[in-house]
Design a protein around this motif. Sequence first.
Motif, PDB file in Angstrom:
ATOM      1  N   ASP A   1     -21.532 121.903 -39.112  1.00  0.00           N
ATOM      2  CA  ASP A   1     -21.748 120.118 -38.492  1.00  0.00           C
ATOM      3  C   ASP A   1     -22.616 119.174 -39.665  1.00  0.00           C
ATOM      4  OD1 ASP A   1     -21.091 120.875 -35.903  1.00  0.00           O
ATOM      5  OD2 ASP A   1     -22.932 120.819 -35.125  1.00  0.00           O
TER       6      ASP A   1
ATOM      7  N   GLU B   1     -25.048 114.414 -35.285  1.00  0.00           N
ATOM      8  CA  GLU B   1     -24.083 114.736 -35.406  1.00  0.00           C
ATOM      9  C   GLU B   1     -22.147 113.573 -35.106  1.00  0.00           C
ATOM     10  OE1 GLU B   1     -22.460 119.043 -33.173  1.00  0.00           O
ATOM     11  OE2 GLU B   1     -20.174 118.054 -34.102  1.00  0.00           O
TER      12      GLU B   1
ATOM     13  N   GLY C   1     -17.378 118.007 -36.745  1.00  0.00           N
ATOM     14  CA  GLY C   1     -18.226 119.265 -36.330  1.00  0.00           C
ATOM     15  C   GLY C   1     -16.791 120.269 -36.911  1.00  0.00           C
TER      16      GLY C   1
HETATM   17 MN    MN Z   1     -20.202 120.224 -32.680  1.00  0.00          MN
END
Ligand code: MN
Length: 450
Positions: free
Chosen positions: A364, A373, A376
């Motif tokens: 991430d 985040e 990903g």
């Molecule tokens: Mn993710």
Amino acid sequence: MLKIHLGKSEISMIQETFLKIEEIFSNSLKENNKKIRVRGWIYRTRSSGNIVFIVLRDSTGYLQTTIKKGNIQENEFKDAKKALVESSVEIEGIIKEDKRAPGGYELQSSSFKIIQFAEPFPIVEDQSPEFLLDKRHLWIRSQKLTSIMKIRSTVVWAIHSFFREREFFEFDAPVLQPNQTEGGSTLFEVRYYNKKTYLAQTWQLYAEAAIFSLEKIYNVGPTFRAEKSKTSRHLSEFWMAEMEAAWMDLNDIIEIAKDEIKYILKKVLINNKKDLEILNQDFNKLHKISNSKIPTITYSQAIDILKKKEHMNIEWGKDLRTIEEDKLLKHFKTPIVVTNYPIEIMAFYKPEDSKYPKTALCFDMIAPDGYGEIIGGSQRSIDNEYMKKRLIESGEKTENYEWYFDLRKYGSVPHSGYGLGVERLISWICNLENIKDAIPFPRTMLRFNP
Ligand code: MN
Ligand code: ATP
């Protein structure tokens, strides 16, 4: 005044005769008493006796204009006095230096033409966020949202040019998909004739089919997840910029992701300096990040930092939630990459890392300043038996994935990819409090109109 006939030459004449506000501030026209014309919408207006002050806006900026009785026709003066904010107008006049005006110049008008008298505008100062969302179709005219939309335009353009420069092909996946990829709980079900299907949670599975012909591909497209938690980071409809490439491993795509983020930042810094200022974003801070090395740590190292430096009582094996991501990033000034999350909490297609058992070949990227985040990604498993086992463990039927398993039967190759949340990135770049402002018309659990 020119009439609009839809012949090509007339249109271009009309466009040539009007200046954009930004052009006025950036060229020498303002000095030489030359008559110019601008058009746009009334942003602010106030009058006292024989003079009307109007701040005009167009897509490029704001310009103070003064309309004096006697300098223009009587009926035009009356119109100027009567016109409410958001009325659309064309103004002709001479640019004069005026220290008190925003930008240092004002337009002294010799002609004022109303295109449409606006009704009283429903948005006035200090209205609630919910009201502004109800009136979103009007609120997108605000200075704040205009700047965000301009930055969004740069970001998306930068993503395309980043991948094109690296010879990736653009590849489009279906939006209506029979499978879940990222967990059944966030699927949007759609009636499909007399059957049911789902809205795309990612393009990934289809991208994995396409790398066998195109090898390196990317896409920026709408993505749908029925997120049941109300956070400032989740939308139900968002845009994801994804990439997938044959012959690349985890480390290869991590390097691409780092380069991509810095590339996008640089483009925004070049094109949107004024917008960043309007949004109270620190230009120098972003500039520094755009030239910094983005560090990589493992999930286990992240857990260590949280235990030792933040005194958090967190067990190895738990996903990093918002609170952990934010505490972790207190120790970094740039985004960071975290690799090797526990395999148990990862999607079925992420393979185990033989060097660090019980962890996946995944990463991430987490943004600083509490934006969480933003990317990903992972290497993709090429082991059908392993993936079938993982799907069954999570209660999935494997029949719908037969086509996907085919991809590992006919010339399977190592490959990897990631998805960047466009609105997450915009939220960070634009210093936003809520991800809803990163997209013109947000959709969340509680809102899907206007
Ligand atoms: Mn993710
Ligand atoms: P999170 O844990 O933050 O909910 P995720 O791990 O489910 O995200 P991925 O499946 O890895 O997300 O999707 C790739 C990227 O898409 C994320 O890194 C994030 O930037 C973005 N993203 C995911 N879900 C959303 C959402 N509901 N709204 C906006 N962006 C999202």
